[in-house]
Write a protein that holds these residues in place. Structure first.
Motif, mmCIF file in Angstrom:
data_model
loop_
_atom_site.group_PDB
_atom_site.id
_atom_site.type_symbol
_atom_site.label_atom_id
_atom_site.label_comp_id
_atom_site.label_asym_id
_atom_site.label_seq_id
_atom_site.Cartn_x
_atom_site.Cartn_y
_atom_site.Cartn_z
ATOM 1 N N THR A 119 -13.825 3.905 10.270
ATOM 2 C CA THR A 119 -12.937 4.824 10.998
ATOM 3 C C THR A 119 -11.497 4.364 10.902
ATOM 4 N N TYR A 120 -11.288 3.055 11.051
ATOM 5 C CA TYR A 120 -9.930 2.514 10.979
ATOM 6 C C TYR A 120 -9.300 2.782 9.615
ATOM 7 N N LEU A 121 -10.052 2.574 8.568
ATOM 8 C CA LEU A 121 -9.521 2.750 7.209
ATOM 9 C C LEU A 121 -9.247 4.204 6.855
ATOM 10 N N SER A 122 -9.914 5.122 7.574
ATOM 11 C CA SER A 122 -9.731 6.536 7.258
ATOM 12 C C SER A 122 -8.800 7.247 8.253
#
Length: 410
Positions: free
Chosen positions: A401-404
């Protein structure tokens, strides 16, 4: 019954190709290439034979010849002709006319998929055998030189079927090109000449992936490495990596051993030959024998002496030693074995999976050069790690989620 030398070579290489072996097992079960005719022009040696046998095990009828007149191992070629559904026309030391006659034999089979190392099959189809354009679904290309030629064709709108650029994927660049070229070239130079690498000035012409691997390995053997380049960014990279960087005009006076790996013509030419030391050793690791201007040497040297894998030219009283007639030194020298099996395991695993991909999706694609699907590249890496017993981390849902997410800040 005692096995022939070609079969023994193939089996030996196969022991060190676990990823391709897993793919072969999968292909035997699924038969993804059933009814497909594959035409190939590759270096016919033991690792290539394992790829050919994998494709045949997957249901394909395979027709193969060499991609270099001096890189075929005849005993391996003979062994391949005893494999069901494989037809090999390669022969070491063939003339240019015989080379292209063998290309014609492969194309007479009307392949629906091509696998090239240097683009000779694709070029021949587009220029001499255009009737086959309606037969070919698509192709795969193995090497940097071939990709350059394909992009030039595509830019002119002349590439009429899709080709997967197997050479341009990370699993090819960082392993085959860096480690395979680096180790196999130096091995071939040492076994052919029996000279010491340590302490010598070794000139690497070109600092692409192959060049940087060669420079790194030569440095590890104690060479004083000089890099020549035309790209200022690559030249700066070589400088920051700790190598001497200069023009070939400067390097010609210093070098003891020269290896061209640029993919371009006449990188070492008439302006450099007169500057060389007596006894300089010149080798080529680019695909075609154009990087050293041997035609000029043939015309202007006062004498020539040949021995296994070495031609010595006498020019202005100095000896210039050319290895393997200026062809791929790691395969064209009498004892050249090509890249290590563990490296080619990865490259040929990519080839096998890309052959399957182009069989299944080629009709959906227009003419042009296509990248290897990332999923295939990752699959090969995963399988190699598994064969080594290495485990790595996986992303958590939170990390995904963080990376997207663009909204997370300081």
């Amino acid at each position: 019954m005692e096995k022939d030398t070609g079969t023994l070579k193939i089996e030996w290489a196969g022991q060190f190709m676990p990823v391709l072996s897993r793919i072969r097992e999968q292909f035997v079960k699924e038969q993804p290439l059933h009814g497909v005719t594959i035409g190939m022009a590759l270096h016919v040696e033991a690792k290539t034979a394992n790829l050919v046998m994998t494709l045949a095990a997957g249901g394909a009828e395979v027709y193969i010849t060499g991609c270099n007149p001096l890189s075929t191992q005849d005993d391996v070629a003979q062994a391949l002709n005893r494999v069901p559904h494989v037809h090999c026309f390669a022969e070491r030391g063939c003339s240019v006319e015989e080379y292209y006659a063998a290309i014609d034999k492969v194309l007479d089979a009307k392949p629906s998929v091509t696998i090239d190392d240097g683009m000779d099959l694709i070029h021949y189809i587009h220029t001499k055998r255009r009737e086959l354009l309606s037969t070919v679904i698509g192709g795969c290309e193995e090497t940097t030189t071939g990709i350059h030629r394909l992009h030039a064709m595509a830019a002119e709108g002349k590439l009429e079927f899709p080709v997967v650029a197997v050479n341009d994927t990370p699993m090819k660049h960082h392993f085959d090109n860096v480690h395979g070229t680096g180790e196999s070239v130096l091995s071939a130079v040492m076994i052919t000449t029996n000279v010491l690498i340590a302490g010598k000035y070794l000139v690497v012409a070109g600092y692409g992936f192959c060049g940087r691997g060669l420079a790194r390995k030569a440095h590890g053997l104690g060479a004083k490495v000089i890099v020549t380049e035309v790209d200022p960014r690559k030249a700066l990279e070589a400088h920051m990596d700790g190598f001497l960087v200069m023009s070939m005009a400067e390097a010609a006076r210093l070098g003891d051993i020269f290896v061209t790996v640029s993919g371009n013509a006449h990188v070492i030419n008439s302006t450099h030959f007169s500057q060389l030391k007596d006894g300089a050793i010149l080798a080529n690791a680019g695909h075609f024998n154009v990087e050293i201007d041997i035609d000029w040497l043939e015309a202007h040297a006062s004498g020539k002496e040949s021995r296994d894998g070495i031609d010595t030219y006498l020019l202005d009283g100095k000896r210039i030693h050319i290895l393997a007639e200026g062809r791929l030194v790691n395969l064209a020298t009498p004892k050249g074995m090509g890249h290590p099996a563990e490296v080619m395991d990865l490259s040929f695993a990519l080839q096998a999976l890309c052959a399957r991909y182009i069989t299944e999706h080629g009709k959906e694609l227009s003419g042009g050069v296509y990248e290897v699907p990332e999923a295939i590249d990752v699959q090969v890496a995963d399988q190699k790690l598994a064969s080594l017993g290495i485990t790595i981390d996986t992303l958590s849902d939170e990390q995904k989620t963080y990376l997207s997410n663009w909204d997370a800040g300081t």
